[in-house]
Design an enzyme around this catalytic site. Structure first.
Site, short mmCIF file in Angstrom:
data_model
loop_
_atom_site.label_atom_id
_atom_site.label_comp_id
_atom_site.label_asym_id
_atom_site.label_seq_id
_atom_site.Cartn_x
_atom_site.Cartn_y
_atom_site.Cartn_z
N ASN A 89 9.36 4.59 3.83
CA ASN A 89 10.81 6.05 4.06
C ASN A 89 10.80 7.30 5.46
O ASN A 89 10.15 8.05 4.20
CB ASN A 89 11.28 6.20 3.10
CG ASN A 89 10.75 5.06 2.17
OD1 ASN A 89 11.51 3.80 2.43
ND2 ASN A 89 9.84 5.45 1.09
N HIS A 136 -1.43 6.52 9.01
CA HIS A 136 -0.91 5.12 9.20
C HIS A 136 1.09 4.94 8.64
O HIS A 136 2.18 5.22 9.77
CB HIS A 136 -1.06 3.21 8.42
CG HIS A 136 -0.30 2.47 8.16
ND1 HIS A 136 -0.45 1.10 9.64
CD2 HIS A 136 0.90 2.47 8.09
CE1 HIS A 136 -0.02 0.17 8.68
NE2 HIS A 136 1.21 0.52 8.31
N GLU A 137 1.49 5.36 7.61
CA GLU A 137 2.36 5.69 7.59
C GLU A 137 3.82 7.13 8.44
O GLU A 137 4.08 6.81 8.59
CB GLU A 137 3.11 6.55 5.72
CG GLU A 137 2.47 5.34 4.97
CD GLU A 137 2.72 4.36 4.84
OE1 GLU A 137 3.84 3.59 5.79
OE2 GLU A 137 2.45 2.97 5.18
N HIS A 140 4.50 5.62 11.03
CA HIS A 140 5.74 5.49 11.63
C HIS A 140 6.95 6.50 11.76
O HIS A 140 8.06 5.68 11.99
CB HIS A 140 5.80 4.65 10.19
CG HIS A 140 5.40 3.14 9.96
ND1 HIS A 140 5.43 2.15 10.75
CD2 HIS A 140 4.59 2.41 9.28
CE1 HIS A 140 4.75 1.20 10.15
NE2 HIS A 140 4.30 1.22 9.83
N GLY A 177 0.93 -1.50 0.11
CA GLY A 177 -0.58 0.26 -0.02
C GLY A 177 1.28 1.56 0.14
O GLY A 177 1.45 2.24 -1.00
N ALA A 178 2.11 1.46 0.75
CA ALA A 178 2.51 2.28 1.10
C ALA A 178 4.45 1.89 1.68
O ALA A 178 4.03 1.37 2.73
CB ALA A 178 2.08 3.37 1.94
ZN LIG Z 1 3.37 -0.21 8.37
#
Ligand SMILES: [Zn+2]
Length: 831
Positions: A260, A290-291, A294, A256-257
């Site tokens: 980085n 979500h990203e 992270h 999905g993604a």
């Molecule tokens: Zn993830």
């Protein structure tokens, strides 16, 4: 070549610390390869010892180590041994590397809309040495200086802020310490939308041919990005640590993604070129949140080894739902979690490959990747919700802050995380973690009721523990009941034993529909009682609580797969309740369950077309009910186009006549129409090619491949199979779409011969196609519509042969176990 083992990684990080990377890439050296010069500075705790650096090159031109030349022919198994280490060391590797077409390493794609080229790096999980020489493991973090030479009309974006120093020459700002798998460079004639928020420069980028879609949606995406950053600042108490924050929509991305630091990559079908449903926007918003989560959990603090990958993902999964709900104002975020994500995790629990959330052995990277599934994401997030119910939200957040602060720019493991939670809560979490994190599978939960005179006389909640994994899982949950849309009772409970009476329910009115875990707080198989299942076709849509409806739908799908619910009853519920549903996540996920799995797999062939027309009629009803031009109307039109046997209607829509208001120009809707017509043999190659000419884009090309593979002729099937499995330099996406079009349940006699071929032709693709991409292809290419014991026998023989790569093995085990569920259900309920 086997991936790095945990033992090797531990020995290497015990010996060395990497202090700096200096990486120079020449992306202006042709379409197949690029130049890579990597200088790595590192210290050794043991002078005189030796270690190795990883490099996966087409050709290594030179290796200079502490001033000495090492012969490039010394590269063995994609490693260079470095002997006689000093306290401080420097190694430089000059190499030519290959671009990939499978989404791993530095991927290069050509946009068919304008012939322009795009490059992006996806170095997860162990592809960094395909881009630059490095010590490729998550706990050897170091700052990066990256320089890129690119064609003069290209934009370059990466982890550090990019500056063009002269034509085609780019320098990226020195990054904070990063793990190797986080490094990326995105380069090409990308177009951009920029903004700034709270001192953080923001950029969103996409292919030039997607400019309109990017500009249309940029405001929504920027808004949720800003809301996510604000929300995490307030929760974590640590500023976003990576300078600029870029999000790049890249072509042919496997996942999905990818998080980085400073430069998130996302699959570009997320950039909707035509209309999008509310659920699609919610899904993309969830991914953005979500990203962003992270950046703290995963990037700032990184796992020591891949066995704690789940902790990254569980945390980001949980945070994304929470942020989308609380920070971005999507009040259906948790409903989506139930029908989309938890349903995925429950499916993973039913498979023989099920595993504990944490503590799975991950002896090497490839093995770890196989456990990166619905359990790591959805079950992990559900266990975090149980943890919060157990220790309280304040303690949870205090623990998170402690964990992130203590290990900033470094690495941590599960023990570190639990330690922070124990300090914050003052509770011993050993038993809790054993039950929820270190034991596989899940309990089933059901409510036993005695009723008389319309009143509950006795109630008890029953927990059945899985025989093979009988942990003592405490469940914080609720139970609720409805009759005619009126909630007649709801009680909360902590179910910490196998049988528990619920005295509060005695005397409450009996309900026509009873739902254990109605608020969906816990992780368990919910057994709906037979009277409830019987009442659902008329009762379900009347329940005003969308969250409870989501739990019921998910429990029904689970029940069909487990063989406890007749798939025909599921169809009756769909017929009665679906078109009245108001949440698009439920509409979308349940329609795809029916069309994609339950009808083609669980219903006998003779009943499939009639059942498909039940879906078509429901879609037509929804389309009538929906506001013209609304996202719900789009969703309904898509399922009508996909399922109806009304060829005349399809032909009119294909010609642009009578298309519902606001959808006339929708390319992907037209392709759904054409795919249906192609599958029914009503159009052929010429019509598909003509449509492709009108829509000569990457997305149009994939749709055309699907339509061609779906045609019901022996020639079309032979062509498509060859295109999927032969050596045609097809991209990862092309192979997936061909495979999805190939297996049509209504063409059983035509496709049956390919069931056998699957088990030899797909394993033979290993090595030529990367493991990530091959896993994605091996699933839709599986003969899932050939629901016959003979297919299972072929599967068993192939698995027993023991020669499969991990990705193919896992794809076969999982899709095979779904087939087995269907075979078993048909035997139970009559085929
Ligand atoms: Zn993830």
């Amino acid at each position: 070549m086997a991936s790095l083992t945990r033992v090797e990684a531990e020995a290497r990080s015990a010996l060395i610390d990497v202090t700096a990377y200096d990486v120079s890439l020449n992306l202006d050296a042709g379409e197949k390869t690029f130049g890579s010069t990597s200088t790595v500075r590192f210290t050794s705790r043991e002078p005189g010892a030796s270690t190795f650096i990883d490099v996966k090159a087409v050709e290594v031109h030179s290796i200079t180590f502490n001033g000495r030349e090492i012969d490039p022919s010394a590269v063995r198994d994609q490693r260079v041994v470095l002997e006689d280490l000093k306290a401080e060391n420097e190694v430089t590797v000059v190499a030519t590397m290959a671009y990939s077409k499978d989404g791993q390493g530095l991927h290069r794609a050509v946009d068919s809309a304008d012939g322009r080229h795009y490059v992006y790096g996806h170095l997860f999980l162990d592809a960094a040495p395909r881009v630059f020489a490095c010590f490729d493991q998550p706990d050897l973090k170091a700052p990066y200086d990256v320089r890129v030479q690119a064609p003069s009309d290209w934009l370059v974006v990466g982890n550090g802020a990019a500056t063009q120093t002269s034509e085609g020459q780019w320098t990226l700002a020195t990054t904070p310490p990063l793990a190797t798998y986080f490094v990326t460079v995105c380069a090409g004639p990308y177009v951009s939308v920029k903004a700034e928020h709270d001192g953080i420069p923001l950029g969103i980028h996409a292919r030039a041919s997607l400019r309109e879609a990017l500009e249309r949606d940029a405001e929504q995406m920027m808004t949720v990005t800003k809301q996510s950053l604000d929300y995490y600042h307030s929760l974590f108490g640590i500023r976003y640590p990576f300078g600029e924050y870029h999000q790049v929509f890249v072509p042919e991305f496997n996942a999905g993604a990818m998080e980085n630091p400073g430069c998130v990559t996302l699959r570009d079908p997320y950039l909707f070129r035509d209309g999008a449903t509310h659920e699609e926007v919610l899904t993309r918003t969830n991914t953005i949140a979500h990203e962003c989560a992270h950046m703290w959990f995963g990037d700032l603090v990184t796992m020591k080894w891949w066995d704690d990958l789940w902790l990254n993902e569980s945390f980001a999964e949980y945070m994304a739902h929470r942020t989308t709900f609380e920070g971005c104002g999507f009040d259906d975020a948790w409903i989506d979690s139930s029908v989309a994500r938890k349903a995925w995790g429950y499916a993973a629990e039913r498979m023989p490959s099920t595993h504990p959330v944490a503590g799975s052995p991950a002896p090497d990277g490839d093995t770890a990747l196989q456990n990166f599934d619905g359990i790591s994401y959805a079950k992990g997030a559900a266990t975090l919700r149980q943890l919060i119910a157990y220790i309280g939200d304040e303690a949870f957040l205090a623990g998170v802050r402690d964990h992130l602060t203590t290990h900033s720019y470094g690495n941590a493991d599960l023990a570190d995380f639990l330690g922070a939670m124990e300090r914050a809560s003052g509770k011993d979490l050993g038993a809790w973690a054993d039950a929820w994190l270190r034991t596989a599978q899940l309990d089933t939960i059901e409510l036993d009721l005695e009723t008389g005179d319309g009143v509950i006389a006795g109630a008890s909640l029953r927990r059945t523990r899985p025989k093979d994994h009988p942990a003592d899982r405490p469940h914080s949950l609720d139970v609720a009941g409805w009759s005619g849309g009126e909630e007649v009772f709801r009680v909360e409970a902590v179910l910490d034993r196998d049988d528990m009476t619920l005295p509060d329910l005695v005397g409450a009115p009996a309900a026509r529909v009873v739902v254990p875990n109605a608020a969906d707080l816990t992780w368990a198989t919910v057994i709906l009682d037979p009277a409830t299942v019987e009442a659902l076709p008329t009762e379900l849509a009347q329940i005003p609580d969308g969250q409870a409806r989501a739990v019921v739908w998910t429990a029904l799908v689970d029940g069909v797969c487990l063989g406890t619910v007749d798939p025909r009853q599921m169809l009756r519920v769909f017929e009665g309740a679906w078109a009245l549903e108001t949440h698009e996540s439920i509409l979308s996920r349940m329609a795809i369950q029916m069309v994609g799995r339950i009808i083609p797999q669980f219903l006998p062939a003779a009943e499939q077309e009639a059942a498909t027309q039940v879906v078509a009629r429901a879609a037509a009803t929804l389309l009538e009910r929906a506001e013209p031009g609304s996202t719900t109307a789009l969703l309904a039109a898509r399922y009508l186009a996909r399922t109806t046997d009304d060829v005349e209607l399809l032909r009119r829509w294909a010609a642009g006549e009578g298309v519902p208001e606001g959808l006339a120009g929708d390319n992907d809707l037209r392709w759904l129409v054409l795919r249906n017509l192609a599958g029914r043999g009503a159009i052929g190659e010429a019509e598909i090619d003509a449509a492709l000419e009108r829509d000569n884009t990457m997305q149009g090309g994939l749709q055309a491949l699907y339509a061609k593979a779906a045609r019901p002729t022996a020639e079309a099937k032979a062509w498509a199979w060859e295109q999927i499995t032969g050596d045609h330099d097809r991209s990862n996406y092309e192979m997936v779409w061909l495979a999805q079009g190939f297996w049509q349940a209504g063409q059983l006699d035509l496709v049956r011969p390919y069931a056998e071929r699957y088990f030899t032709d797909v394993p033979a693709m290993a090595g030529r196609v990367g493991e990530d991409a091959l896993n994605n292809v091996a699933k839709p290419a599986f003969p899932s519509v050939v629901v016959e014991p003979a297919t299972l026998e072929l599967l068993e023989q192939t698995l027993a042969g023991g020669t499969l790569t991990p990705a193919v093995h896992r794809a076969m085990v999982d899709t095979g176990s779904q087939l087995r569920e269907a075979v078993t259900s048909r035997a139970t309920w009559g085929a």
